[in-house]
Design a protein around this motif. Structure first.
Motif, mmCIF file in Angstrom:
data_model
loop_
_atom_site.group_PDB
_atom_site.id
_atom_site.type_symbol
_atom_site.label_atom_id
_atom_site.label_comp_id
_atom_site.label_asym_id
_atom_site.label_seq_id
_atom_site.Cartn_x
_atom_site.Cartn_y
_atom_site.Cartn_z
ATOM 1 N N LEU A 39 39.155 31.318 37.907
ATOM 2 C CA LEU A 39 39.699 31.231 36.542
ATOM 3 C C LEU A 39 38.647 31.582 35.499
ATOM 4 O O LEU A 39 38.950 32.175 34.468
ATOM 5 C CB LEU A 39 40.226 29.812 36.269
ATOM 6 C CG LEU A 39 41.422 29.358 37.102
ATOM 7 C CD1 LEU A 39 41.676 27.865 36.880
ATOM 8 C CD2 LEU A 39 42.656 30.169 36.741
ATOM 9 N N LEU A 40 37.402 31.178 35.778
ATOM 10 C CA LEU A 40 36.316 31.383 34.812
ATOM 11 C C LEU A 40 35.548 32.681 35.057
ATOM 12 O O LEU A 40 34.595 32.967 34.339
ATOM 13 C CB LEU A 40 35.337 30.202 34.866
ATOM 14 C CG LEU A 40 35.889 28.815 34.507
ATOM 15 C CD1 LEU A 40 34.777 27.768 34.579
ATOM 16 C CD2 LEU A 40 36.523 28.816 33.121
ATOM 17 N N ASP A 41 35.968 33.455 36.070
ATOM 18 C CA ASP A 41 35.236 34.675 36.431
ATOM 19 C C ASP A 41 35.504 35.763 35.379
ATOM 20 O O ASP A 41 36.627 36.229 35.230
ATOM 21 C CB ASP A 41 35.712 35.145 37.814
ATOM 22 C CG ASP A 41 35.024 36.428 38.252
ATOM 23 O OD1 ASP A 41 34.205 36.963 37.481
ATOM 24 O OD2 ASP A 41 35.332 36.894 39.366
ATOM 25 N N PRO A 42 34.475 36.197 34.647
ATOM 26 C CA PRO A 42 34.696 37.215 33.606
ATOM 27 C C PRO A 42 35.220 38.537 34.170
ATOM 28 O O PRO A 42 35.764 39.359 33.439
ATOM 29 C CB PRO A 42 33.313 37.400 32.973
ATOM 30 C CG PRO A 42 32.374 36.526 33.702
ATOM 31 C CD PRO A 42 33.102 35.755 34.757
ATOM 32 N N GLU A 43 35.039 38.729 35.492
ATOM 33 C CA GLU A 43 35.503 39.992 36.110
ATOM 34 C C GLU A 43 36.888 39.872 36.712
ATOM 35 O O GLU A 43 37.392 40.826 37.315
ATOM 36 C CB GLU A 43 34.532 40.422 37.234
ATOM 37 C CG GLU A 43 33.068 40.545 36.831
ATOM 38 C CD GLU A 43 32.876 41.598 35.756
ATOM 39 O OE1 GLU A 43 33.591 42.609 35.782
ATOM 40 O OE2 GLU A 43 32.029 41.373 34.863
ATOM 41 N N ASN A 44 37.510 38.712 36.613
ATOM 42 C CA ASN A 44 38.836 38.519 37.216
ATOM 43 C C ASN A 44 39.826 39.504 36.593
ATOM 44 O O ASN A 44 39.990 39.555 35.379
ATOM 45 C CB ASN A 44 39.297 37.071 36.965
ATOM 46 C CG ASN A 44 40.522 36.702 37.777
ATOM 47 O OD1 ASN A 44 41.253 37.579 38.242
ATOM 48 N ND2 ASN A 44 40.742 35.420 37.951
ATOM 49 N N SER A 45 40.487 40.295 37.443
ATOM 50 C CA SER A 45 41.416 41.296 36.894
ATOM 51 C C SER A 45 42.812 40.710 36.652
ATOM 52 O O SER A 45 43.654 41.356 36.032
ATOM 53 C CB SER A 45 41.503 42.495 37.822
ATOM 54 O OG SER A 45 41.936 42.048 39.086
ATOM 55 N N ASP B 230 31.081 30.100 25.745
ATOM 56 C CA ASP B 230 29.923 30.888 26.162
ATOM 57 C C ASP B 230 30.318 32.339 26.447
ATOM 58 O O ASP B 230 29.561 33.267 26.191
ATOM 59 C CB ASP B 230 29.349 30.229 27.426
ATOM 60 C CG ASP B 230 27.926 30.625 27.668
ATOM 61 O OD1 ASP B 230 27.184 30.785 26.672
ATOM 62 O OD2 ASP B 230 27.547 30.789 28.849
ATOM 63 N N ALA B 231 31.514 32.518 27.002
ATOM 64 C CA ALA B 231 31.950 33.866 27.401
ATOM 65 C C ALA B 231 32.565 34.647 26.241
ATOM 66 O O ALA B 231 32.767 35.856 26.342
ATOM 67 C CB ALA B 231 32.978 33.759 28.533
ATOM 68 N N SER B 232 32.878 33.966 25.147
ATOM 69 C CA SER B 232 33.564 34.660 24.049
ATOM 70 C C SER B 232 32.601 35.604 23.326
ATOM 71 O O SER B 232 31.510 35.208 22.942
ATOM 72 C CB SER B 232 34.119 33.627 23.056
ATOM 73 O OG SER B 232 34.658 34.301 21.947
ATOM 74 N N ALA C 195 42.885 25.353 28.302
ATOM 75 C CA ALA C 195 43.912 26.038 29.102
ATOM 76 C C ALA C 195 44.199 25.114 30.301
ATOM 77 O O ALA C 195 44.259 23.900 30.127
ATOM 78 C CB ALA C 195 43.438 27.421 29.497
ATOM 79 N N SER C 196 44.325 25.652 31.522
ATOM 80 C CA SER C 196 44.408 24.751 32.691
ATOM 81 C C SER C 196 43.149 24.875 33.533
ATOM 82 O O SER C 196 43.183 24.827 34.760
ATOM 83 C CB SER C 196 45.668 25.019 33.516
ATOM 84 O OG SER C 196 46.804 24.449 32.878
ATOM 85 N N PHE C 197 42.019 25.028 32.838
ATOM 86 C CA PHE C 197 40.729 25.093 33.523
ATOM 87 C C PHE C 197 40.225 23.665 33.722
ATOM 88 O O PHE C 197 39.311 23.197 33.025
ATOM 89 C CB PHE C 197 39.712 25.883 32.693
ATOM 90 C CG PHE C 197 40.151 27.273 32.305
ATOM 91 C CD1 PHE C 197 41.169 27.942 32.980
ATOM 92 C CD2 PHE C 197 39.523 27.931 31.257
ATOM 93 C CE1 PHE C 197 41.557 29.234 32.614
ATOM 94 C CE2 PHE C 197 39.894 29.213 30.884
ATOM 95 C CZ PHE C 197 40.911 29.857 31.553
ATOM 96 N N PHE C 198 40.860 22.951 34.667
ATOM 97 C CA PHE C 198 40.467 21.558 34.922
ATOM 98 C C PHE C 198 39.175 21.542 35.727
ATOM 99 O O PHE C 198 38.988 22.364 36.638
ATOM 100 C CB PHE C 198 41.583 20.826 35.684
ATOM 101 C CG PHE C 198 42.784 20.556 34.821
ATOM 102 C CD1 PHE C 198 42.883 19.370 34.100
ATOM 103 C CD2 PHE C 198 43.783 21.503 34.686
ATOM 104 C CE1 PHE C 198 43.971 19.134 33.267
ATOM 105 C CE2 PHE C 198 44.874 21.279 33.855
ATOM 106 C CZ PHE C 198 44.969 20.091 33.148
ATOM 107 N N LEU D 37 40.242 33.347 32.024
ATOM 108 C CA LEU D 37 39.215 33.431 30.968
ATOM 109 C C LEU D 37 39.094 34.825 30.325
ATOM 110 O O LEU D 37 39.066 34.919 29.095
ATOM 111 C CB LEU D 37 37.877 32.950 31.521
ATOM 112 C CG LEU D 37 36.704 33.046 30.550
ATOM 113 C CD1 LEU D 37 35.840 31.801 30.598
ATOM 114 C CD2 LEU D 37 35.869 34.255 30.843
ATOM 115 N N PRO D 38 39.060 35.918 31.130
ATOM 116 C CA PRO D 38 38.878 37.215 30.450
ATOM 117 C C PRO D 38 39.985 37.553 29.460
ATOM 118 O O PRO D 38 39.722 38.147 28.419
ATOM 119 C CB PRO D 38 38.844 38.242 31.592
ATOM 120 C CG PRO D 38 38.820 37.483 32.855
ATOM 121 C CD PRO D 38 39.025 36.036 32.593
#
Ligand SMILES: O=C(O)[C@H](O)[C@@H](O)[C@H](O)[C@H](O)COP(=O)(O)O
Length: 245
Positions: free
Chosen positions: A163-169, A233-235, A151-154, A189-190
């Motif tokens: 961007l990588l925070d699993p709790e990001n709403s 890892d988060a999937s 994605a754009s997770f540079f 990411l979520p």
């Protein structure tokens, strides 16, 4: 560590290898088409998010001719360079030229760049539009760069922790990274890992080596932790990795 060992240990991915890029495109396009058709049958609509860059052009051409109910499909981008469609770096332009053709011309396209809006305005409006879709995405196709970004997770993105925070709403966020070339917009990411089917499409020996390094660093805790590893890892399901030389 060998890829097979890592896959068995972490169960974070399935490795799908093809003799050449044409065979990969045929197989992945067929898989995507089957999943989109099943979604249309199940809920009357289907959501697809694709990546840009150079890798997916062949896949898009094959996918655009798949016989599915494209008029029930919404297509958007995993990420976009904040440039107008007239730019050769526009992912929307790539999707328009290669995917939204033939049968797939009937699909609805939700672009992320908005003329006349700042990056932050486009991020806020795009976030609202994406949040209003009947989420989750049925299919998300990721690419990967030689630095391990997806994605754009540079790796050097100012916004990487969010961007990588699993709790990001938020569904969509702006990205500032020196290595990215220009500011960007990206799904978070979520939203990506919630997809019914999540694939990583990579080609060539260099990207295979980057992928192996990312997985090995992730498993051993040694070396830089690369964004692609954070996504796998988060999937909640193994990510389907499609690779051809
Ligand atoms: O807009 C983009 O650049 C992307 O969506 C990005 O994540 C891409 O998938 C990788 O950078 C791989 O790019 P290539 O396919 O050009 O190697």
């Amino acid at each position: 560590m060998a890829r097979e060992q890592l896959s068995a240990m972490t169960e974070s991915f399935h490795w799908n290898e093809f003799a050449d890029r044409e065979a990969l495109a045929e197989a992945l396009a067929g898989r995507i088409a089957g999943l989109l058709s099943a979604a249309v049958e199940r809920r009357g609509t289907a959501l697809l998010a694709v990546s840009g860059g150079t890798t997916p052009a062949r896949l898009f051409e094959v996918l655009s001719n798949q016989p599915i109910a494209w008029d029930r499909v919404t297509v958007t981008l995993v990420d976009e360079r904040f440039v107008p469609p007239s730019s050769p770096r526009s992912n929307a332009a790539l999707v328009t030229a290669k995917l939204l053709q033939g049968r797939a011309a009937a699909a609805r396209f939700l672009p992320l760049f908005r003329r006349g809006e700042t990056l932050d305005e486009a991020a806020a409006d795009g976030d609202r539009e994406i949040a209003a879709l009947p989420l989750p995405f049925d299919v998300v196709i990721l690419g990967m760069g030689g630095d391990g970004h997806t994605a754009s997770f540079f790796p050097d993105a100012l916004e990487l922790p969010a961007l990588l925070d699993p709790e990001n709403s938020l569904a969509l966020m702006p990205v500032h990274a020196d290595s990215a070339g220009e500011p960007r917009l990206t799904l978070t990411l979520p939203r990506i890992v919630a997809a019914g089917f999540l694939a990583l499409h990579i080609e060539g020996d260099e990207k295979r080596a980057t992928f192996d390094k990312a997985m090995s660093n992730g498993a051993t805790g040694k070396g830089p932790q690369l964004p692609i590893h954070a996504v796998l890892d988060a999937s909640p399901r193994p990510v389907e990795v499609y690779w051809a030389p």
